[in-house]
Design an enzyme around this catalytic site. Sequence first.
Site, PDB file in Angstrom:
ATOM      1  N   SER A 606       0.850  -1.153  -0.041  1.00  0.00           N
ATOM      2  CA  SER A 606       0.066  -0.046   0.048  1.00  0.00           C
ATOM      3  C   SER A 606       0.847   1.392   0.095  1.00  0.00           C
ATOM      4  O   SER A 606       1.747   1.449  -1.093  1.00  0.00           O
ATOM      5  CB  SER A 606      -0.910  -0.145   1.251  1.00  0.00           C
ATOM      6  OG  SER A 606      -1.978   0.956   1.123  1.00  0.00           O
ATOM      7  N   ASP A 681      -8.789  -4.981  -6.528  1.00  0.00           N
ATOM      8  CA  ASP A 681      -8.586  -3.949  -5.387  1.00  0.00           C
ATOM      9  C   ASP A 681      -9.452  -2.845  -5.728  1.00  0.00           C
ATOM     10  O   ASP A 681      -9.444  -2.316  -6.668  1.00  0.00           O
ATOM     11  CB  ASP A 681      -7.188  -3.636  -5.402  1.00  0.00           C
ATOM     12  CG  ASP A 681      -6.765  -2.821  -4.192  1.00  0.00           C
ATOM     13  OD1 ASP A 681      -7.616  -2.266  -3.673  1.00  0.00           O
ATOM     14  OD2 ASP A 681      -5.528  -2.889  -3.855  1.00  0.00           O
ATOM     15  N   HIS A 713      -7.656  -5.147  -1.838  1.00  0.00           N
ATOM     16  CA  HIS A 713      -6.483  -4.844  -1.366  1.00  0.00           C
ATOM     17  C   HIS A 713      -5.805  -5.540  -0.379  1.00  0.00           C
ATOM     18  O   HIS A 713      -4.359  -5.687  -0.333  1.00  0.00           O
ATOM     19  CB  HIS A 713      -6.724  -3.382  -0.684  1.00  0.00           C
ATOM     20  CG  HIS A 713      -5.462  -2.497  -0.495  1.00  0.00           C
ATOM     21  ND1 HIS A 713      -4.692  -2.120  -1.529  1.00  0.00           N
ATOM     22  CD2 HIS A 713      -4.911  -1.692   0.601  1.00  0.00           C
ATOM     23  CE1 HIS A 713      -3.613  -1.455  -1.105  1.00  0.00           C
ATOM     24  NE2 HIS A 713      -3.996  -1.098   0.287  1.00  0.00           N
TER      25      HIS A 713
END
Length: 741
Positions: A606, A681, A713
């Site tokens: 991320s 995602d 994600h």
Amino acid sequence: MWLIRPMRKFLGLIAASTMLTATTAAAEPLTLERVFASPSLSGPTPRSPKLSPDGSLATLLRNRADDRDRYDLWAVDTVTGAARMLVDSAKVGSGAEVSEAEKMRRERARIGGTKGITAYDWAPDGKSMLVPIDGDLYLAGLDGSVRQLTNSPATEVDAQVSAAGRYVSFVRDQNLFVTEVATGRERALTADGGGTVTWGSAEFVAQEEMDRRTGHWWSPDDSRLAVERYDESKVKTVTRAAIGAEGTRLFEQRYPAAGTLNVAVELWILAADGLGRVKADLGPDPDIYLARVDWTPDGKTLLVQVESRDQKRLDLRSIDPATGKSTILFTETSDTWLNLHDNLKPLKDGSLIWSSERSGYMHLYHWRDGEWTQLTRGDWAVKELVGVDEEAGKLYFLANKDDATEQHLCSISLKKPGEPVRITEAGWWNGAVMDKTASRALIFRSNPSQPPQVYLADNEGKRIAWIEENRLDAAHPYAPYLASHVAPIFGTIAAKDGSQLHYKLLSPPREPGKRYPVFVQVYNGPGAGRQVTKAWFSPVQQYLVDKGWIVFSIDGRGSPDRGKAFEDGIHHAMGTVEVEDQLAGLAWLKAQDFVDPRRIGIYGWSYGGYMTLKLLEKAPGAYAAGVSGAPVTKWELYDTHYTERYLGNPATDPAPYQSSDALPDAGKIADPLLIMHGMADDNVVFENTTAFIAKLQAESRPFEMMAYPGKTHGVSGEGAQIHVWRTIENFLDRTVKGKAE
């Protein structure tokens, strides 16, 4: 912005600079298969601990020994310590698949991939609990009985028990409903929800970025509800491709990318009997965020936090629920941005407890009739107001007062504030919830030698009973691997501006004169994801240590809980000071005589994936290789509230985006790179990766890639997680560890 957290924020570790002394025989070899198998190596990891209204029971969601991702509802008697399962998730519910909207809500709540019971809510009378299962709602009695409240094809979301306990409210098909608990009679309070209009739920950015999960709030006497109504008609529609193993599903999703229009939000006050409604005045500017909504204890006033689009101004509005008219009680401003919090507490005398970073650190204040009294002060931060004892005039809060890498429950006098008193034991990372009168607390803690524990304490910190001791004894799942367990070394190095940067280092037993490869795990994003806390760390890190890696992390400027100046370095400048601080950590590593400076790899997910790319771009050759998971590569693709908070509005000033994006400098990457991303995602959309790899290909830059069909994600599932880490390990073994010493 989301990240893969090894454990939740309340878990913790004790500071230590030596290896944990083994008291058992040689450890069994730790494998990735065992790391992700059931039972969890960390033992029972309860979620959502709560105290019953009368304090007689502590309740929590406990995962199963045979399925670490399935949670059941348990209760523990706070006097005897006896525990019993109240709701068995395998026996209650239809097993039906929840809606796509509910799946996304779970992603927002960071519980995607969990099964069984994911949430519950005590009824105010303490006789039952509201439990959503498989899209329907149930009332669970303390005697083990379970009563089904709804039975519909649609998923009921945002379910709540009303403040006085007469109703259960929920959102179905974008409209708000209430059910009378006594009779089971169901009533729709709104009817025009549908299409782009939703009543009673929080919009996407509120859930994802503002830490606001609900869209309706009950008055203390159950007569009214404050209800959010939002309209997405002006929000840009994007086509999100959820690429799965058996095909691709296309979702037309309203996504407010940075610089584009947000939802139009309104706040209404609705009568619980459906016979009246009033629109609340939120001010003249329609382009705002509805940040928080609270009722005063007497139910005569709504306190509504309204945040400006640029997030530099926040008004606390007092709203008359009978007329909807409002006045501004006070305003918070910032030259950079304001961090939202949940520390507003209206008191019975009409005054308020509030927290603010006006001093440079988040601290508690008492507001009365326009006058301010600062209650806490110093170069440390209050994290959360946990309890208020109004009769005794005492506040309880979580803070990092004594050590930036620890978190403790503290207390302070409201009437004569002085030096706060630390209630929890030094050397632990603690979280806490308290009952309504702040007479007792549930403490959740851990340390490097002890996985997560939960205990009941009085308001002076004395332990009354264990709720989940999770004793690390011979029967514990981690016991076979304890002999090789290491405790982290914590320390600091100086940043370029003189700031102290905290680091954490785990090391295998070292031989004199031998140099070791290093696995650097990075996040360093704002708002969340600190790596350097004295918190129980993922067994994955222990697995890496067992494989001969030194594991290292450092929290640079831009990361939270260290004061506003420390965090503000990334304002309009992401990928600058935090990159500089990571490279300072790298320089420190290379200066250690036990580190092989040629064999240092970096991994992040991320924001950490973004950081990996920026570091490889900024300093080619500094790292031997990098792994970038689900990275943001173009901030224009990310949402308004998060991105504009730090980089401003690209519609009016695109320059900060152009300099912060990872995409323009992709061609500068010269080191081995592995990119990983879930193909469904909806947070950091897959387009971030496709755009980046297209740029690498155009620049004739080699790279490796692993995509995960159907995964969001957070790549969940035992097999998939093993695959993620096996892929990372194999890549770094070849590109880093395999280099000649």
